[in-house]
Design a protein around this motif. Structure first.
Motif, PDB file in Angstrom:
ATOM      1  N   ALA A 160       0.831  -1.192   0.000  1.00  0.00           N
ATOM      2  CA  ALA A 160       0.000   0.000   0.000  1.00  0.00           C
ATOM      3  C   ALA A 160       0.871   1.250   0.000  1.00  0.00           C
ATOM      4  O   ALA A 160       2.017   1.233   0.452  1.00  0.00           O
ATOM      5  N   ARG A 161       0.305   2.352  -0.499  1.00  0.00           N
ATOM      6  CA  ARG A 161       1.071   3.595  -0.595  1.00  0.00           C
ATOM      7  C   ARG A 161       1.576   4.044   0.768  1.00  0.00           C
ATOM      8  O   ARG A 161       2.694   4.553   0.877  1.00  0.00           O
ATOM      9  N   ARG A 162       0.784   3.833   1.822  1.00  0.00           N
ATOM     10  CA  ARG A 162       1.214   4.275   3.155  1.00  0.00           C
ATOM     11  C   ARG A 162       2.467   3.540   3.612  1.00  0.00           C
ATOM     12  O   ARG A 162       3.313   4.102   4.313  1.00  0.00           O
ATOM     13  N   ARG A 163       2.612   2.255   3.219  1.00  0.00           N
ATOM     14  CA  ARG A 163       3.826   1.523   3.562  1.00  0.00           C
ATOM     15  C   ARG A 163       5.027   2.088   2.804  1.00  0.00           C
ATOM     16  O   ARG A 163       6.116   2.211   3.358  1.00  0.00           O
ATOM     17  N   ALA A 164       4.800   2.412   1.540  1.00  0.00           N
ATOM     18  CA  ALA A 164       5.882   2.987   0.741  1.00  0.00           C
ATOM     19  C   ALA A 164       6.309   4.334   1.319  1.00  0.00           C
ATOM     20  O   ALA A 164       7.513   4.632   1.401  1.00  0.00           O
ATOM     21  N   VAL A 165       5.348   5.145   1.737  1.00  0.00           N
ATOM     22  CA  VAL A 165       5.656   6.451   2.323  1.00  0.00           C
ATOM     23  C   VAL A 165       6.368   6.283   3.664  1.00  0.00           C
ATOM     24  O   VAL A 165       7.303   7.030   3.990  1.00  0.00           O
ATOM     25  N   LEU A 166       5.947   5.291   4.469  1.00  0.00           N
ATOM     26  CA  LEU A 166       6.590   5.040   5.756  1.00  0.00           C
ATOM     27  C   LEU A 166       8.050   4.658   5.566  1.00  0.00           C
ATOM     28  O   LEU A 166       8.941   5.200   6.246  1.00  0.00           O
ATOM     29  N   LEU A 167       8.316   3.740   4.651  1.00  0.00           N
ATOM     30  CA  LEU A 167       9.697   3.345   4.394  1.00  0.00           C
ATOM     31  C   LEU A 167      10.514   4.494   3.822  1.00  0.00           C
ATOM     32  O   LEU A 167      11.700   4.641   4.122  1.00  0.00           O
ATOM     33  N   LEU A 168       9.877   5.326   2.997  1.00  0.00           N
ATOM     34  CA  LEU A 168      10.566   6.498   2.460  1.00  0.00           C
ATOM     35  C   LEU A 168      10.964   7.433   3.593  1.00  0.00           C
ATOM     36  O   LEU A 168      12.080   7.976   3.612  1.00  0.00           O
ATOM     37  N   GLY A 169      10.074   7.631   4.568  1.00  0.00           N
ATOM     38  CA  GLY A 169      10.402   8.478   5.715  1.00  0.00           C
ATOM     39  C   GLY A 169      11.556   7.923   6.537  1.00  0.00           C
ATOM     40  O   GLY A 169      12.456   8.667   6.952  1.00  0.00           O
ATOM     41  N   LEU A 170      11.548   6.608   6.773  1.00  0.00           N
ATOM     42  CA  LEU A 170      12.647   5.979   7.504  1.00  0.00           C
ATOM     43  C   LEU A 170      13.957   6.096   6.730  1.00  0.00           C
ATOM     44  O   LEU A 170      15.026   6.332   7.318  1.00  0.00           O
ATOM     45  N   ASP A 171      13.862   5.955   5.406  1.00  0.00           N
ATOM     46  CA  ASP A 171      15.046   6.076   4.558  1.00  0.00           C
ATOM     47  C   ASP A 171      15.611   7.485   4.615  1.00  0.00           C
ATOM     48  O   ASP A 171      16.827   7.682   4.580  1.00  0.00           O
ATOM     49  N   ALA A 172      14.734   8.477   4.704  1.00  0.00           N
ATOM     50  CA  ALA A 172      15.187   9.876   4.773  1.00  0.00           C
ATOM     51  C   ALA A 172      15.858  10.180   6.112  1.00  0.00           C
ATOM     52  O   ALA A 172      16.831  10.944   6.177  1.00  0.00           O
ATOM     53  N   LEU A 173      15.358   9.580   7.201  1.00  0.00           N
ATOM     54  CA  LEU A 173      15.931   9.833   8.529  1.00  0.00           C
ATOM     55  C   LEU A 173      17.230   9.070   8.764  1.00  0.00           C
ATOM     56  O   LEU A 173      18.056   9.482   9.591  1.00  0.00           O
TER      57      LEU A 173
END
Length: 244
Positions: A160-173
Motif C-alpha cells: 500500500a502507498r502508506r507503507r511505501a511512504v513510511l519506508l521512504l520516511g525511515l530512509d530519509a531519517l
C-alpha cells in the motif's frame, strides 16, 4: 556540519521519492548522472585518501583495498540472498500481490544503505574538509536514488502507498542518524583508511549493480544515459579539483 549535510541527504531522499511518484520518462538521466557522481567519489577521492594514509598490508595488499573488495562482495551476497534483483520492471505486475514481502525487505535494505551513507559523512569529517565535501556530494546523489528506489520498489511489489511512504520516511531519517552517531564516536586513524576503503566498495557496488542497470532499462535512451553518467563523473572531478 556533518548533521547539516546529512539533513541535505534527508531532503534529497524525500525528493527522490517524490520524483518516483511523479516522474517516469526521464528518470534514466537522473539515475545515470547519480551513478557517475558515485563513481567519481570512489575513484577521485575515497580510494586515494584511503591509500594515502600509509595503510597496513595483509598478504601484500593494502588493507583498504581488501576492505573495498570485501564490502563489494558482502553487499552483493546480501542482495542476492534477499532476492532484491530477481524481478525486472516488466515483471512487477505479476509480482504485486504474491511478493509484497520482497518489496518490504528490499525497502528495508535501502534504509540500511542510507544509514551507512550518513555514517560515511560523519567519518569523512574526521579526516579533512575536501574529503567530507566529496563524500557528502556522493551521498546526497546516492540518497536521491535511494529515495527513488525505496518508494518505487515498495509500491510496485504490491504494498500500500502508506507503507511505501513510511519506508521512504525511515530512509530519509537514516543518514541523519548515521551521521550523528559517527560524529559522536572518534574513529582511530588506523581504522579510518580501512573504513574509507569499505565505503568505496559499498558505493561502487550500488552504482554498478543497482543504479546503472536500472538507468539502462530503457534501451532507446542508452546514449543520453551514458552521457549523463560521464557528466556526473566529470562533475566530481571538477569538485575535487576545486576543493583540493
Amino acid at each position: 556540519m556533518p548533521i547539516l549535510l546529512s539533513f541535505a541527504a534527508f531532503l534529497m531522499t524525500l525528493l527522490g521519492g517524490l520524483v518516483a511518484h511523479r516522474v517516469k520518462e526521464r528518470r534514466h538521466l537522473v539515475l545515470g548522472a547519480a551513478a557517475g557522481v558515485m563513481l567519481g567519489v570512489v575513484a577521485f577521492d575515497l580510494l586515494p585518501e584511503a591509500l594515502s594514509r600509509e595503510p597496513a598490508e595483509l598478504g601484500g595488499v593494502p588493507v583498504p583495498m581488501l576492505m573495498f573488495a570485501l564490502a563489494f562482495l558482502g553487499i552483493h551476497a546480501v542482495e542476492r540472498s534477499m532476492g532484491m534483483h530477481d524481478a525486472h520492471e516488466g515483471d512487477y505486475a505479476s509480482h504485486r500481490h504474491s511478493h509484497a514481502g520482497v518489496g518490504l525487505v528490499a525497502g528495508t535494505g535501502l534504509v540500511v544503505h542510507s544509514f551507512l551513507d550518513g555514517a560515511a559523512i560523519g567519518a569523512a569529517f574526521q579526516t579533512d574538509a575536501t574529503l567530507a565535501v566529496a563524500v557528502a556530494i556522493g551521498v546526497i546523489a546516492h540518497d536521491f536514488t535511494d529515495g527513488f528506489n525505496t518508494y518505487t520498489i515498495t509500491s510496485l511489489y504490491g504494498n500500500a502507498r502508506r507503507r511505501a511512504v513510511l519506508l521512504l520516511g525511515l530512509d530519509a531519517l537514516a543518514p541523519m542518524t548515521g551521521a550523528t552517531l559517527t560524529s559522536l564516536i572518534a574513529i582511530p586513524a588506523g581504522i579510518l583508511g580501512a573504513y574509507l576503503g569499505m565505503f568505496a566498495g559499498f558505493l561502487l557496488y550500488l552504482a554498478t549493480s543497482d543504479i546503472l542497470p536500472e538507468a539502462h532499462t530503457t534501451s532507446r535512451a542508452a546514449a543520453p544515459t551514458l552521457l549523463a553518467t560521464v557528466a556526473g563523473t566529470a562533475f566530481m572531478w571538477v569538485v575535487i579539483a576545486l576543493t583540493d
